[in-house]
Design a protein around this motif. Structure first.
Motif, PDB file in Angstrom:
ATOM      1  N   PRO A  51       6.657 -12.546   0.601  1.00 30.16           N
ATOM      2  CA  PRO A  51       6.538 -13.673   1.525  1.00 30.16           C
ATOM      3  C   PRO A  51       7.788 -13.836   2.384  1.00 30.16           C
ATOM      4  CG  PRO A  51       5.952 -14.316  -0.723  1.00 30.16           C
ATOM      5  CD  PRO A  51       6.629 -12.976  -0.800  1.00 30.16           C
ATOM      6  N   GLY A  52       7.567 -14.208   3.632  1.00 27.30           N
ATOM      7  CA  GLY A  52       8.670 -14.479   4.539  1.00 27.30           C
ATOM      8  C   GLY A  52       8.581 -15.888   5.087  1.00 27.30           C
ATOM      9  N   GLU A  53       9.127 -16.096   6.252  1.00 26.72           N
ATOM     10  CA  GLU A  53       9.132 -17.419   6.862  1.00 26.72           C
ATOM     11  C   GLU A  53       7.713 -17.858   7.229  1.00 26.72           C
ATOM     12  OE1 GLU A  53      12.983 -18.157   9.372  1.00 26.72           O
ATOM     13  OE2 GLU A  53      12.210 -16.162   9.836  1.00 26.72           O
ATOM     14  N   ASP A  54       7.476 -19.168   7.142  1.00 24.85           N
ATOM     15  CA  ASP A  54       6.200 -19.757   7.558  1.00 24.85           C
ATOM     16  C   ASP A  54       5.008 -19.196   6.796  1.00 24.85           C
ATOM     17  OD1 ASP A  54       7.639 -21.204   9.499  1.00 24.85           O
ATOM     18  OD2 ASP A  54       7.451 -19.553  10.931  1.00 24.85           O
ATOM     19  N   GLY A  55       5.257 -18.678   5.592  1.00 20.67           N
ATOM     20  CA  GLY A  55       4.161 -18.158   4.787  1.00 20.67           C
ATOM     21  C   GLY A  55       3.616 -16.822   5.250  1.00 20.67           C
ATOM     22  N   ARG A  56       4.258 -16.202   6.224  1.00 23.43           N
ATOM     23  CA  ARG A  56       3.819 -14.877   6.671  1.00 23.43           C
ATOM     24  C   ARG A  56       4.432 -13.787   5.787  1.00 23.43           C
ATOM     25  NH1 ARG A  56       5.266 -14.706  12.814  1.00 23.43           N
ATOM     26  NH2 ARG A  56       7.075 -15.857  12.031  1.00 23.43           N
ATOM     27  N   ILE A  57       4.055 -12.552   6.052  1.00 25.12           N
ATOM     28  CA  ILE A  57       4.456 -11.422   5.212  1.00 25.12           C
ATOM     29  C   ILE A  57       5.687 -10.748   5.808  1.00 25.12           C
ATOM     30  CG2 ILE A  57       3.751  -9.178   4.301  1.00 25.12           C
ATOM     31  CD1 ILE A  57       0.820 -10.219   4.544  1.00 25.12           C
ATOM     32  N   ALA A  58       6.751 -10.654   4.994  1.00 27.88           N
ATOM     33  CA  ALA A  58       7.990 -10.018   5.445  1.00 27.88           C
ATOM     34  C   ALA A  58       8.046  -8.538   5.071  1.00 27.88           C
ATOM     35  CB  ALA A  58       9.197 -10.734   4.844  1.00 27.88           C
ATOM     36  N   ALA A  59       7.320  -8.156   4.024  1.00 28.71           N
ATOM     37  CA  ALA A  59       7.326  -6.748   3.604  1.00 28.71           C
ATOM     38  C   ALA A  59       6.042  -6.450   2.844  1.00 28.71           C
ATOM     39  CB  ALA A  59       8.541  -6.437   2.739  1.00 28.71           C
ATOM     40  N   ILE A  60       5.568  -5.227   3.011  1.00 31.72           N
ATOM     41  CA  ILE A  60       4.385  -4.741   2.303  1.00 31.72           C
ATOM     42  C   ILE A  60       4.802  -3.499   1.522  1.00 31.72           C
ATOM     43  CG2 ILE A  60       2.020  -3.876   2.520  1.00 31.72           C
ATOM     44  CD1 ILE A  60       2.030  -5.159   5.366  1.00 31.72           C
ATOM     45  N   TYR A  61       4.461  -3.471   0.233  1.00 31.96           N
ATOM     46  CA  TYR A  61       4.799  -2.329  -0.611  1.00 31.96           C
ATOM     47  C   TYR A  61       3.502  -1.784  -1.208  1.00 31.96           C
ATOM     48  CZ  TYR A  61       9.386  -4.598  -0.316  1.00 31.96           C
ATOM     49  OH  TYR A  61      10.544  -5.195   0.129  1.00 31.96           O
ATOM     50  N   ALA A  62       3.123  -0.583  -0.795  1.00 34.43           N
ATOM     51  CA  ALA A  62       1.870   0.008  -1.253  1.00 34.43           C
ATOM     52  C   ALA A  62       2.157   1.181  -2.182  1.00 34.43           C
ATOM     53  CB  ALA A  62       1.044   0.472  -0.052  1.00 34.43           C
ATOM     54  N   MET A  63       1.609   1.111  -3.384  1.00 34.08           N
ATOM     55  CA  MET A  63       1.780   2.187  -4.358  1.00 34.08           C
ATOM     56  C   MET A  63       0.504   3.012  -4.430  1.00 34.08           C
ATOM     57  SD  MET A  63       3.376   4.002  -6.452  1.00 34.08           S
ATOM     58  CE  MET A  63       4.920   3.074  -6.518  1.00 34.08           C
ATOM     59  N   ARG A  64       0.620   4.310  -4.080  1.00 30.52           N
ATOM     60  CA  ARG A  64      -0.522   5.212  -4.113  1.00 30.52           C
ATOM     61  C   ARG A  64      -0.302   6.411  -5.037  1.00 30.52           C
ATOM     62  NH1 ARG A  64      -4.486   5.197  -0.913  1.00 30.52           N
ATOM     63  NH2 ARG A  64      -4.543   7.461  -0.563  1.00 30.52           N
ATOM     64  N   ASN A  65       0.922   6.601  -5.503  1.00 32.52           N
ATOM     65  CA  ASN A  65       1.237   7.735  -6.364  1.00 32.52           C
ATOM     66  C   ASN A  65       0.511   7.595  -7.707  1.00 32.52           C
ATOM     67  OD1 ASN A  65       2.357   9.712  -7.977  1.00 32.52           O
ATOM     68  ND2 ASN A  65       4.469   9.295  -7.378  1.00 32.52           N
ATOM     69  N   PRO A  66      -0.440   8.487  -8.012  1.00 33.49           N
ATOM     70  CA  PRO A  66      -1.197   8.347  -9.266  1.00 33.49           C
ATOM     71  C   PRO A  66      -0.327   8.432 -10.510  1.00 33.49           C
ATOM     72  CG  PRO A  66      -1.622  10.477  -8.239  1.00 33.49           C
ATOM     73  CD  PRO A  66      -0.862   9.671  -7.242  1.00 33.49           C
ATOM     74  N   GLU A  67       0.820   9.126 -10.403  1.00 29.03           N
ATOM     75  CA  GLU A  67       1.694   9.242 -11.563  1.00 29.03           C
ATOM     76  C   GLU A  67       2.356   7.914 -11.913  1.00 29.03           C
ATOM     77  OE1 GLU A  67       4.425  12.391 -10.796  1.00 29.03           O
ATOM     78  OE2 GLU A  67       2.906  13.972 -11.025  1.00 29.03           O
ATOM     79  N   LYS A  68       2.368   6.978 -10.977  1.00 25.93           N
ATOM     80  CA  LYS A  68       2.952   5.667 -11.228  1.00 25.93           C
ATOM     81  C   LYS A  68       1.889   4.597 -11.468  1.00 25.93           C
ATOM     82  CE  LYS A  68       7.153   6.443  -8.499  1.00 25.93           C
ATOM     83  NZ  LYS A  68       8.030   5.880  -7.440  1.00 25.93           N
ATOM     84  N   LEU A  69       0.634   5.024 -11.546  1.00 27.33           N
ATOM     85  CA  LEU A  69      -0.473   4.081 -11.717  1.00 27.33           C
ATOM     86  C   LEU A  69      -1.282   4.360 -12.977  1.00 27.33           C
ATOM     87  CD1 LEU A  69      -1.594   4.067  -7.980  1.00 27.33           C
ATOM     88  CD2 LEU A  69      -0.621   2.100  -9.209  1.00 27.33           C
ATOM     89  N   GLY A  70      -0.713   5.164 -13.856  1.00 29.39           N
ATOM     90  CA  GLY A  70      -1.418   5.503 -15.081  1.00 29.39           C
ATOM     91  C   GLY A  70      -1.674   4.303 -15.985  1.00 29.39           C
ATOM     92  N   HIS A  71      -0.826   3.272 -15.866  1.00 27.27           N
ATOM     93  CA  HIS A  71      -0.993   2.083 -16.720  1.00 27.27           C
ATOM     94  C   HIS A  71      -1.953   1.074 -16.105  1.00 27.27           C
ATOM     95  CE1 HIS A  71       1.969   1.051 -13.668  1.00 27.27           C
ATOM     96  NE2 HIS A  71       1.815  -0.227 -13.956  1.00 27.27           N
ATOM     97  N   VAL A  72      -2.486   1.365 -14.906  1.00 25.20           N
ATOM     98  CA  VAL A  72      -3.378   0.451 -14.211  1.00 25.20           C
ATOM     99  C   VAL A  72      -4.812   0.791 -14.577  1.00 25.20           C
ATOM    100  CG1 VAL A  72      -4.203  -0.340 -11.959  1.00 25.20           C
ATOM    101  CG2 VAL A  72      -1.777   0.216 -12.291  1.00 25.20           C
ATOM    102  N   VAL A  73      -5.560  -0.222 -14.991  1.00 23.42           N
ATOM    103  CA  VAL A  73      -6.964   0.005 -15.361  1.00 23.42           C
ATOM    104  C   VAL A  73      -7.871  -0.764 -14.412  1.00 23.42           C
ATOM    105  CG1 VAL A  73      -6.495   0.458 -17.770  1.00 23.42           C
ATOM    106  CG2 VAL A  73      -6.843  -1.908 -17.034  1.00 23.42           C
TER     107      VAL A  73
END
Length: 286
Positions: free
Chosen positions: A264-286
């Motif tokens: 979150p940034g100023e005025d409730g808008r988005i200051a940064a977006i972080y997208a994780m697509r690497n399957p090796e880092k998503l093994g714990h996600v079900v």
């Protein structure tokens, strides 16, 4: 091993897991480090007078060793590197404090040496005094104070400055997803601060931008390019969650899961977006 010694470890396990995740930026490696600490505990427990201190010391040293071994791997990483996402239900009372697990904070920790990282976390996050930290790391108290000072200089601006409540977090995440899916770039732009950034981590395993997108126009250009090349989104489902303390999304896509965190940034808008697509880092996600 008797039940009392097993219980002594289990009482500390949640704290050790939190420490290891902040040290390593990886859910899976944190679990492995804690498991290694358990193995050491099974061999030494009967001689230990202070289980909590011993286990923190063992886990910290194991994490430092892992960070040193991972240095070359991190330097050769394909594209931007992000920590493994830490996912929680979207509630107003998250288990993990956002200022301690935010992506920006963990990325700032990445700039520290393993020792600086350990000192900062043990003292500033886990509230150990300098004497305890010095004993844990087998350093003098003066050296520990110096390491802490250097570490703070790197991370002082990385803690989240803005927060949103559960309702607004869900609104923000869903509005972003709908605008992207409908190619409503005007609406998408209105959700972003002018100097917003977007970081996508595919690790060379899935398609992702190989540089950080900087500025609202750059981010919109990325989504326009995705739409032009392949359409967006792939068929699948999503749910609003907290990702590293931020409002976020867990996407269930045909080629695997993906997480998106919105800082979150100023005025409730988005200051940064972080997208994780690497399957090796998503093994714990079900």
């Amino acid at each position: 091993m008797n039940a009392a010694l097993v219980d002594a470890f289990e009482v500390q396990r949640p704290r050790l897991r939190r420490l290891a995740y902040r040290m390593l930026g990886s859910v899976s490696e944190a679990e492995d480090a804690v498991q290694d600490a358990w193995l050491r505990w099974t061999r030494a427990a009967e001689k230990v007078d202070d289980p909590a201190a011993w286990l923190v010391r063992a886990t910290t040293r194991l994490c430092i060793d892992r960070l040193r071994r991972a240095k070359a791997e991190r330097e050769a990483y394909r594209g931007p590197w992000l920590p493994e996402p830490l996912i929680e239900p979207l509630t107003d009372d998250p288990v993990e404090k956002a200022e301690e697990v935010s992506v920006a904070f963990l990325l700032a920790l990445e700039r520290l040496s393993p020792l600086e990282r350990a000192v900062f976390l043990l003292h500033d996050v886990f509230d150990q005094d300098y004497a305890q930290v010095a004993q844990t790391l087998d350093r003098t108290e003066a050296a520990v104070r110096q390491l802490a000072s250097r570490a703070r200089a790197h991370v002082q601006d990385a803690r989240p400055r803005f927060t949103v409540d559960e309702h607004r977090a869900k609104e923000l995440a869903e509005a972003f997803m709908i605008a992207a899916a409908e190619a409503d770039y005007g609406r998408l732009a209105s959700l972003l601060t002018e100097d917003a950034i977007m970081v996508t981590d595919g690790g060379g395993k899935r398609k992702a931008a190989l540089r950080v997108m900087v500025g609202r126009d750059d981010i919109i250009g990325l989504f326009q390019g995705i739409r032009w090349r392949a359409g967006f989104p792939e068929q699948g489902s999503f749910e609003a969650v907290r990702v590293n303390g931020y409002p976020g999304l867990l996407l269930h896509l045909p080629d695997g899961p993906e997480t998106i965190a919105f800082e979150p940034g100023e005025d409730g808008r988005i200051a940064a977006i972080y997208a994780m697509r690497n399957p090796e880092k998503l093994g714990h996600v079900v």
